[in-house]
Design an enzyme around this catalytic site. Structure first.
Site, PDB file in Angstrom:
ATOM      1  N   TYR A   1     -19.233  34.303   2.931  1.00  7.19           N
ATOM      2  CA  TYR A   1     -18.238  33.799   3.884  1.00  7.19           C
ATOM      3  C   TYR A   1     -18.930  33.442   5.197  1.00  7.19           C
ATOM      4  O   TYR A   1     -18.695  32.380   5.771  1.00  7.19           O
ATOM      5  CB  TYR A   1     -17.141  34.840   4.098  1.00  7.19           C
TER       6      TYR A   1
ATOM      7  N   SER B   1     -14.175  30.420  12.112  1.00  2.84           N
ATOM      8  CA  SER B   1     -13.963  31.868  12.167  1.00  2.84           C
ATOM      9  C   SER B   1     -15.000  32.442  13.119  1.00  2.84           C
ATOM     10  O   SER B   1     -16.027  31.800  13.379  1.00  2.84           O
ATOM     11  CB  SER B   1     -14.192  32.465  10.778  1.00  2.84           C
TER      12      SER B   1
HETATM   13  N1  LIG Z   1      -6.806  35.443   8.615  1.00  2.00           N
HETATM   14  C1  LIG Z   1      -7.926  35.639   9.262  1.00  2.00           C
HETATM   15  O1  LIG Z   1      -8.242  36.768   9.667  1.00  2.00           O
HETATM   16  C2  LIG Z   1      -8.856  34.480   9.544  1.00  2.00           C
HETATM   17  C3  LIG Z   1      -9.842  34.693  10.511  1.00  2.00           C
HETATM   18  C4  LIG Z   1     -10.730  33.672  10.806  1.00  2.00           C
HETATM   19  C5  LIG Z   1     -10.624  32.461  10.167  1.00  2.00           C
HETATM   20  N2  LIG Z   1      -9.656  32.270   9.219  1.00  2.00           N
HETATM   21  C6  LIG Z   1      -9.628  30.961   8.566  1.00  2.00           C
HETATM   22  O2  LIG Z   1      -8.365  30.378   8.818  1.00  2.00           O
HETATM   23  C7  LIG Z   1      -8.004  29.520   7.740  1.00  2.00           C
HETATM   24  C8  LIG Z   1      -6.617  29.912   7.246  1.00  2.00           C
HETATM   25  O3  LIG Z   1      -6.624  31.281   6.900  1.00  2.00           O
HETATM   26  P1  LIG Z   1      -5.281  32.121   6.634  1.00  2.00           P
HETATM   27  O4  LIG Z   1      -5.511  33.468   7.177  1.00  2.00           O
HETATM   28  O5  LIG Z   1      -4.102  31.361   7.057  1.00  2.00           O
HETATM   29  O6  LIG Z   1      -5.379  32.246   5.044  1.00  2.00           O
HETATM   30  P2  LIG Z   1      -4.313  32.019   3.887  1.00  2.00           P
HETATM   31  O7  LIG Z   1      -2.978  32.548   4.278  1.00  2.00           O
HETATM   32  O8  LIG Z   1      -4.966  32.531   2.634  1.00  2.00           O
HETATM   33  O9  LIG Z   1      -4.189  30.428   3.826  1.00  2.00           O
HETATM   34  C9  LIG Z   1      -5.145  29.607   3.229  1.00  2.00           C
HETATM   35  C10 LIG Z   1      -4.491  28.269   2.988  1.00  2.00           C
HETATM   36  O10 LIG Z   1      -5.458  27.387   2.428  1.00  2.00           O
HETATM   37  C11 LIG Z   1      -4.907  26.781   1.271  1.00  2.00           C
HETATM   38  N3  LIG Z   1      -5.976  26.462   0.352  1.00  2.00           N
HETATM   39  C12 LIG Z   1      -6.888  27.312  -0.179  1.00  2.00           C
HETATM   40  N4  LIG Z   1      -7.701  26.651  -1.008  1.00  2.00           N
HETATM   41  C13 LIG Z   1      -7.297  25.343  -0.999  1.00  2.00           C
HETATM   42  C14 LIG Z   1      -7.728  24.174  -1.655  1.00  2.00           C
HETATM   43  N5  LIG Z   1      -8.759  24.207  -2.521  1.00  2.00           N
HETATM   44  N6  LIG Z   1      -7.084  23.014  -1.419  1.00  2.00           N
HETATM   45  C15 LIG Z   1      -6.036  22.968  -0.560  1.00  2.00           C
HETATM   46  N7  LIG Z   1      -5.579  24.045   0.101  1.00  2.00           N
HETATM   47  C16 LIG Z   1      -6.208  25.222  -0.138  1.00  2.00           C
HETATM   48  C17 LIG Z   1      -3.923  27.808   0.715  1.00  2.00           C
HETATM   49  O11 LIG Z   1      -2.854  27.200   0.000  1.00  2.00           O
HETATM   50  P3  LIG Z   1      -2.776  26.981  -1.578  1.00  2.00           P
HETATM   51  O12 LIG Z   1      -3.234  28.262  -2.212  1.00  2.00           O
HETATM   52  O13 LIG Z   1      -1.323  26.677  -1.791  1.00  2.00           O
HETATM   53  O14 LIG Z   1      -3.666  25.819  -1.855  1.00  2.00           O
HETATM   54  C18 LIG Z   1      -3.338  28.349   2.015  1.00  2.00           C
HETATM   55  O15 LIG Z   1      -2.289  27.517   2.463  1.00  2.00           O
HETATM   56  C19 LIG Z   1      -9.127  29.653   6.702  1.00  2.00           C
HETATM   57  O16 LIG Z   1     -10.037  28.588   6.859  1.00  2.00           O
HETATM   58  C20 LIG Z   1      -9.777  30.982   7.058  1.00  2.00           C
HETATM   59  O17 LIG Z   1     -11.123  31.035   6.645  1.00  2.00           O
HETATM   60  C21 LIG Z   1      -8.766  33.247   8.912  1.00  2.00           C
END
Ligand SMILES: NC(=O)c1ccc[n+]([C@@H]2O[C@H](COP(=O)([O-])OP(=O)(O)OC[C@H]3O[C@@H](n4cnc5c(N)ncnc54)[C@H](OP(=O)(O)O)[C@@H]3O)[C@@H](O)[C@H]2O)c1
Length: 256
Positions: free
Chosen positions: A150, A137
């Site tokens: 975070y 991130s």
């Molecule tokens: N959206 C943003 O603005 C943003 C910005 C920078 C970085 N990121 C990073 O990008 C990544 C994805 O984010 P996103 O926005 O796509 O979020 P999201 O829609 O909440 O997706 C998170 C994913 O991780 C899975 N997950 C969470 N805990 C888990 C565990 N213990 N074991 C296995 N799977 C797990 C969730 O699925 P289940 O609940 O089904 O397990 C879900 O598929 C993350 O690392 C986040 O920190 C996001």
């Protein structure tokens, strides 16, 4: 060659978009997450293989490795599962939230990487390289007020990525970091605010064109599909409206 990629956190957001994009590009995809129902929809839509695992549980990660061993070699790993819990200050935030953020973003990523490295090595054929890609991130690079646990977890994930690249030097394994800024995904902000939809929506209020999951998926797939001698160390991807985590323009962008 049939190339296999493992994508964690593939039941929603960036991970799901990445799994779909890899599948379109002809990769064999193994999509990993905890929610079987959402993975089943992805499998029905795309034909990808799925595996239900919580990456914070060592037994689940070992079961994933055993499943993959039965399928055959692995060529790429996208460590995407992760997220934020809360937006409170260092002083006021809940230590339990910090533990959960470290468990999934840092230690979970380490568990999966350790378990899959032998399979990635086995998958390397002459002239090719394996890929390990970490979704961190901009919070892994720039502190912001309320970032607290975070920021700390993502900085740690970034550090681990850099260490891994040094340790794997000499092997045909590249280590890539993709650091997204604001991405409007279905669940990231909802998870961060414990299911409070109004709070989650306010994050994206009036932001002109936040990124969407597929923008990051495109970056991830592109980085991994580059020639095997090219290692993109770090890609930072933000919407034009975001100069820094704490410098987000709301309202129309205008030429001055
Ligand atoms: N959206 C943003 O603005 C943003 C910005 C920078 C970085 N990121 C990073 O990008 C990544 C994805 O984010 P996103 O926005 O796509 O979020 P999201 O829609 O909440 O997706 C998170 C994913 O991780 C899975 N997950 C969470 N805990 C888990 C565990 N213990 N074991 C296995 N799977 C797990 C969730 O699925 P289940 O609940 O089904 O397990 C879900 O598929 C993350 O690392 C986040 O920190 C996001």
């Amino acid at each position: 060659m049939n190339r296999r990629v493992v994508v964690t956190g593939a039941s929603s957001g960036i991970g799901e978009a990445t799994a779909r994009r890899f599948a379109k590009h002809g990769w064999s995809v193994v999509a990993v997450a905890r929610r079987a129902d959402r993975l089943a929809v992805l499998a029905a839509d795309t034909g990808v293989d799925t595996f239900v695992a919580d990456i914070t549980k060592q037994a689940d990660v070992e079961a994933l490795a055993a499943h993959l061993r039965a399928l055959g070699p692995v060529h790429a790993l996208v460590n995407n599962a992760g997220g934020a819990f809360g937006l409170a200050s260092v002083e006021d935030s809940d230590a339990e939230d910090w533990m959960r953020m470290f468990e999934v973003n840092v230690v979970g990523t380490k568990r999966v990487t350790s378990a899959l490295l032998p399979l990635l090595r086995e998958g390397v054929v002459e002239g090719e390289s394996a890929s390990i890609l970490m979704v961190t991130s901009i919070a892994a690079h720039v502190p912001y007020e309320g970032g607290s646990g975070y920021n700390a977890a993502k900085f740690a994930q970034h550090a681990m990525t850099a260490v891994l690249r040094l340790e794997l030097a000499g092997e045909p394994i590249r280590v890539i970091e993709v650091a997204p800024g604001m991405v409007k995904t279905e669940e990231f902000a909802l998870v961060r605010f414990g299911g409070d939809a109004a709070m989650a929506d306010s994050v994206y209020d009036n932001v002109p064109d936040p990124l969407v999951a597929d923008d990051i998926a495109e970056t991830i797939v592109h980085s991994i599909e580059l020639p095997p001698f090219v290692n993109i160390d770090l890609v930072t991807v933000k919407p034009v409206a975001q100069a820094a985590p704490h410098k987000m323009i709301r309202g129309e962008l205008k030429v001055r």
